[in-house]
Design a protein around this motif. Structure first.
Motif, PDB file in Angstrom:
ATOM      1  N   LEU A 122     -23.458  10.286 -20.326  1.00  0.00           N
ATOM      2  CA  LEU A 122     -24.811   9.839 -19.995  1.00  0.00           C
ATOM      3  C   LEU A 122     -25.843  10.485 -20.910  1.00  0.00           C
ATOM      4  N   THR A 123     -25.597  11.748 -21.247  1.00  0.00           N
ATOM      5  CA  THR A 123     -26.503  12.462 -22.160  1.00  0.00           C
ATOM      6  C   THR A 123     -26.385  11.910 -23.572  1.00  0.00           C
ATOM      7  N   ARG A 124     -25.137  11.786 -24.043  1.00  0.00           N
ATOM      8  CA  ARG A 124     -24.895  11.331 -25.425  1.00  0.00           C
ATOM      9  C   ARG A 124     -25.444   9.934 -25.670  1.00  0.00           C
ATOM     10  N   GLU A 125     -25.258   9.043 -24.702  1.00  0.00           N
ATOM     11  CA  GLU A 125     -25.691   7.656 -24.861  1.00  0.00           C
ATOM     12  C   GLU A 125     -27.153   7.432 -24.484  1.00  0.00           C
ATOM     13  N   LYS A 126     -27.815   8.486 -24.017  1.00  0.00           N
ATOM     14  CA  LYS A 126     -29.232   8.413 -23.620  1.00  0.00           C
ATOM     15  C   LYS A 126     -29.461   7.301 -22.593  1.00  0.00           C
ATOM     16  N   ILE A 127     -28.650   7.338 -21.541  1.00  0.00           N
ATOM     17  CA  ILE A 127     -28.743   6.348 -20.459  1.00  0.00           C
ATOM     18  C   ILE A 127     -29.979   6.629 -19.618  1.00  0.00           C
ATOM     19  N   SER A 128     -30.729   5.598 -19.285  1.00  0.00           N
ATOM     20  CA  SER A 128     -31.906   5.752 -18.430  1.00  0.00           C
ATOM     21  C   SER A 128     -31.571   5.592 -16.953  1.00  0.00           C
ATOM     22  N   LEU A 129     -30.605   4.710 -16.662  1.00  0.00           N
ATOM     23  CA  LEU A 129     -30.234   4.434 -15.264  1.00  0.00           C
ATOM     24  C   LEU A 129     -28.749   4.152 -15.201  1.00  0.00           C
ATOM     25  N   VAL A 130     -28.062   4.747 -14.228  1.00  0.00           N
ATOM     26  CA  VAL A 130     -26.662   4.432 -13.993  1.00  0.00           C
ATOM     27  C   VAL A 130     -26.558   3.748 -12.640  1.00  0.00           C
ATOM     28  N   VAL A 131     -25.883   2.598 -12.614  1.00  0.00           N
ATOM     29  CA  VAL A 131     -25.740   1.772 -11.408  1.00  0.00           C
ATOM     30  C   VAL A 131     -24.275   1.772 -10.995  1.00  0.00           C
ATOM     31  N   THR A 132     -24.020   2.022  -9.715  1.00  0.00           N
ATOM     32  CA  THR A 132     -22.645   2.009  -9.209  1.00  0.00           C
ATOM     33  C   THR A 132     -22.533   1.011  -8.065  1.00  0.00           C
ATOM     34  N   LEU A 133     -21.331   0.417  -7.939  1.00  0.00           N
ATOM     35  CA  LEU A 133     -21.116  -0.606  -6.917  1.00  0.00           C
ATOM     36  C   LEU A 133     -19.913  -0.314  -6.027  1.00  0.00           C
ATOM     37  N   THR A 134     -19.263   0.842  -6.240  1.00  0.00           N
ATOM     38  CA  THR A 134     -18.184   1.250  -5.342  1.00  0.00           C
ATOM     39  C   THR A 134     -18.494   2.644  -4.834  1.00  0.00           C
ATOM     40  N   ASN A 135     -17.978   2.958  -3.653  1.00  0.00           N
ATOM     41  CA  ASN A 135     -18.306   4.231  -3.026  1.00  0.00           C
ATOM     42  C   ASN A 135     -17.839   5.412  -3.863  1.00  0.00           C
ATOM     43  N   ALA A 136     -16.602   5.363  -4.358  1.00  0.00           N
ATOM     44  CA  ALA A 136     -16.074   6.488  -5.132  1.00  0.00           C
ATOM     45  C   ALA A 136     -16.878   6.727  -6.404  1.00  0.00           C
ATOM     46  N   SER A 137     -17.171   5.649  -7.148  1.00  0.00           N
ATOM     47  CA  SER A 137     -17.932   5.815  -8.385  1.00  0.00           C
ATOM     48  C   SER A 137     -19.348   6.311  -8.094  1.00  0.00           C
ATOM     49  N   SER A 138     -19.909   5.939  -6.948  1.00  0.00           N
ATOM     50  CA  SER A 138     -21.230   6.453  -6.562  1.00  0.00           C
ATOM     51  C   SER A 138     -21.174   7.953  -6.319  1.00  0.00           C
ATOM     52  N   LEU A 139     -20.129   8.404  -5.630  1.00  0.00           N
ATOM     53  CA  LEU A 139     -19.988   9.835  -5.341  1.00  0.00           C
ATOM     54  C   LEU A 139     -19.791  10.652  -6.614  1.00  0.00           C
ATOM     55  N   TYR A 140     -19.241  10.032  -7.671  1.00  0.00           N
ATOM     56  CA  TYR A 140     -19.071  10.727  -8.950  1.00  0.00           C
ATOM     57  C   TYR A 140     -20.350  10.689  -9.789  1.00  0.00           C
ATOM     58  N   SER A 141     -21.060   9.564  -9.733  1.00  0.00           N
ATOM     59  CA  SER A 141     -22.175   9.359 -10.657  1.00  0.00           C
ATOM     60  C   SER A 141     -23.381  10.242 -10.344  1.00  0.00           C
ATOM     61  N   VAL A 142     -23.626  10.499  -9.060  1.00  0.00           N
ATOM     62  CA  VAL A 142     -24.819  11.274  -8.696  1.00  0.00           C
ATOM     63  C   VAL A 142     -24.725  12.709  -9.212  1.00  0.00           C
ATOM     64  N   PRO A 143     -23.640  13.445  -8.938  1.00  0.00           N
ATOM     65  CA  PRO A 143     -23.567  14.794  -9.533  1.00  0.00           C
ATOM     66  C   PRO A 143     -23.514  14.769 -11.053  1.00  0.00           C
ATOM     67  N   ALA A 144     -22.886  13.745 -11.638  1.00  0.00           N
ATOM     68  CA  ALA A 144     -22.849  13.642 -13.094  1.00  0.00           C
ATOM     69  C   ALA A 144     -24.257  13.479 -13.661  1.00  0.00           C
ATOM     70  N   SER A 145     -25.070  12.677 -12.993  1.00  0.00           N
ATOM     71  CA  SER A 145     -26.434  12.461 -13.486  1.00  0.00           C
ATOM     72  C   SER A 145     -27.259  13.747 -13.409  1.00  0.00           C
ATOM     73  N   ARG A 146     -27.003  14.546 -12.375  1.00  0.00           N
ATOM     74  CA  ARG A 146     -27.744  15.803 -12.234  1.00  0.00           C
ATOM     75  C   ARG A 146     -27.293  16.843 -13.245  1.00  0.00           C
ATOM     76  N   LEU A 147     -26.036  16.705 -13.708  1.00  0.00           N
ATOM     77  CA  LEU A 147     -25.531  17.610 -14.734  1.00  0.00           C
ATOM     78  C   LEU A 147     -25.941  17.179 -16.140  1.00  0.00           C
ATOM     79  N   SER A 148     -26.369  15.926 -16.290  1.00  0.00           N
ATOM     80  CA  SER A 148     -26.744  15.420 -17.606  1.00  0.00           C
ATOM     81  C   SER A 148     -28.045  16.073 -18.079  1.00  0.00           C
ATOM     82  N   LYS A 149     -28.247  16.065 -19.362  1.00  0.00           N
ATOM     83  CA  LYS A 149     -29.401  16.747 -19.942  1.00  0.00           C
ATOM     84  C   LYS A 149     -30.714  16.124 -19.502  1.00  0.00           C
ATOM     85  N   PHE A 150     -30.708  14.783 -19.313  1.00  0.00           N
ATOM     86  CA  PHE A 150     -31.971  14.102 -19.041  1.00  0.00           C
ATOM     87  C   PHE A 150     -32.149  13.757 -17.556  1.00  0.00           C
ATOM     88  N   HIS A 151     -31.256  14.244 -16.709  1.00  0.00           N
ATOM     89  CA  HIS A 151     -31.355  13.961 -15.278  1.00  0.00           C
ATOM     90  C   HIS A 151     -31.502  12.446 -15.040  1.00  0.00           C
TER      91      HIS A 151
END
Length: 265
Positions: A75-104
């Motif tokens: 997410l940091t490398r690709e300079k993603i502005s928004l990450v969208v998830t549509l399954t429960n498991a991927s949602s549970l992974y994406s939120v902590p990942a976004s908080r760990l990313s450089k740009f939050h």
């Protein structure tokens, strides 16, 4: 200026969530957004239908805990502005990942099945429910195709629930000519993933009653999934072989609809 929007999924095989994402990848306004498809595993029958201008990225470490840290770096490398998830498991992974990313990175986590029915069938139900209560409050937004899911999230998360956005599923681009409805519906058709929450067992049981009164009635259920053996056993138990068929996945829904006297959703 384009903003990068990443859709994060476990894979890109046949399924409702994947179909929704495919529609969005094709139709998003490219003057405003640059869609990116991020997969835990690079596999799935829909990969060859992804638009040419959409980059597909896959994780090298799809399982916990490596997937969270790798996703954060992506997410940091690709300079993603928004990450969208549509399954429960991927949602549970994406939120902590976004908080760990450089740009939050902002997160939109969506649920496409009412939580009560989803959690009733989920593996490690108590752990998953605890994870939702702990992780979802840190999402930027939650969303789903029905308002009831928002009410469930509000009840579960209380005052810490993020704002909920109602997001109807995309529709087909066009509808072919409809034929006149049959006076007596003898061919019944349904489409969906063969999973317990779809309740195809209930449909087959109801069809057995109809079949008693209408011996030439037929039921066709298009789709694939883990529930196939159980449904095939039910068909055999009710002596409906030949009357009820499970032909598997189809991409030609227009043809399916035209073959039906009655479509059951």
């Amino acid at each position: 200026m384009q903003k990068k929007v990443a859709f994060f999924l476990p894979h890109f095989g046949h399924g409702g969530a994947e179909g929704v994402v495919l529609s969005l990848l094709k139709s998003m306004d490219r003057t405003r957004h640059k869609p990116v498809l991020v997969l835990q595993r690079r596999r799935g029958e829909l990969l060859d239908r992804v638009p040419d201008d959409v980059e597909v990225l896959a994780l090298k470490h799809p399982r916990l805990p490596g997937c969270v840290s790798e996703l954060a770096k992506l997410l940091t490398r690709e300079k993603i502005s928004l990450v969208v998830t549509l399954t429960n498991a991927s949602s549970l992974y994406s939120v902590p990942a976004s908080r760990l990313s450089k740009f939050h990175v902002a997160t939109l986590v969506t649920e496409h099945t009412p939580l009560a029915s989803f959690l009733a069938e989920a593996k490690l139900r108590r752990l998953r429910k605890a994870a939702i209560r702990w992780i979802y409050p840190h999402a930027t937004l939650t969303g789903g195709p029905i308002e009831e899911i928002g009410l469930e999230l509000s009840e579960m998360l209380g005052p810490s629930a993020p704002p909920y956005v109602y997001l109807p599923n995309p529709v087909v681009d066009e509808v072919g000519a409809l034929r006149a409805p049959s006076q007596t519906g003898r061919h019944i058709v349904s489409v969906g993933r063969l999973a317990p929450e779809k309740r195809f067992d209930l449909l087959i049981g109801a069809f057995a009653i109809l079949r008693y009164h209408m011996p030439d009635a037929r039921l066709t259920i298009f789709g694939e999934g883990a529930e196939r053996p159980a449904l095939e056993a039910l068909i055999a138990k009710l002596r409906l072989e030949g009357a009820v068929t499970l032909p598997g996945y189809t991409s030609n829904l227009d043809k399916v609809h035209k073959s039906a006297d009655i479509f059951v959703c």
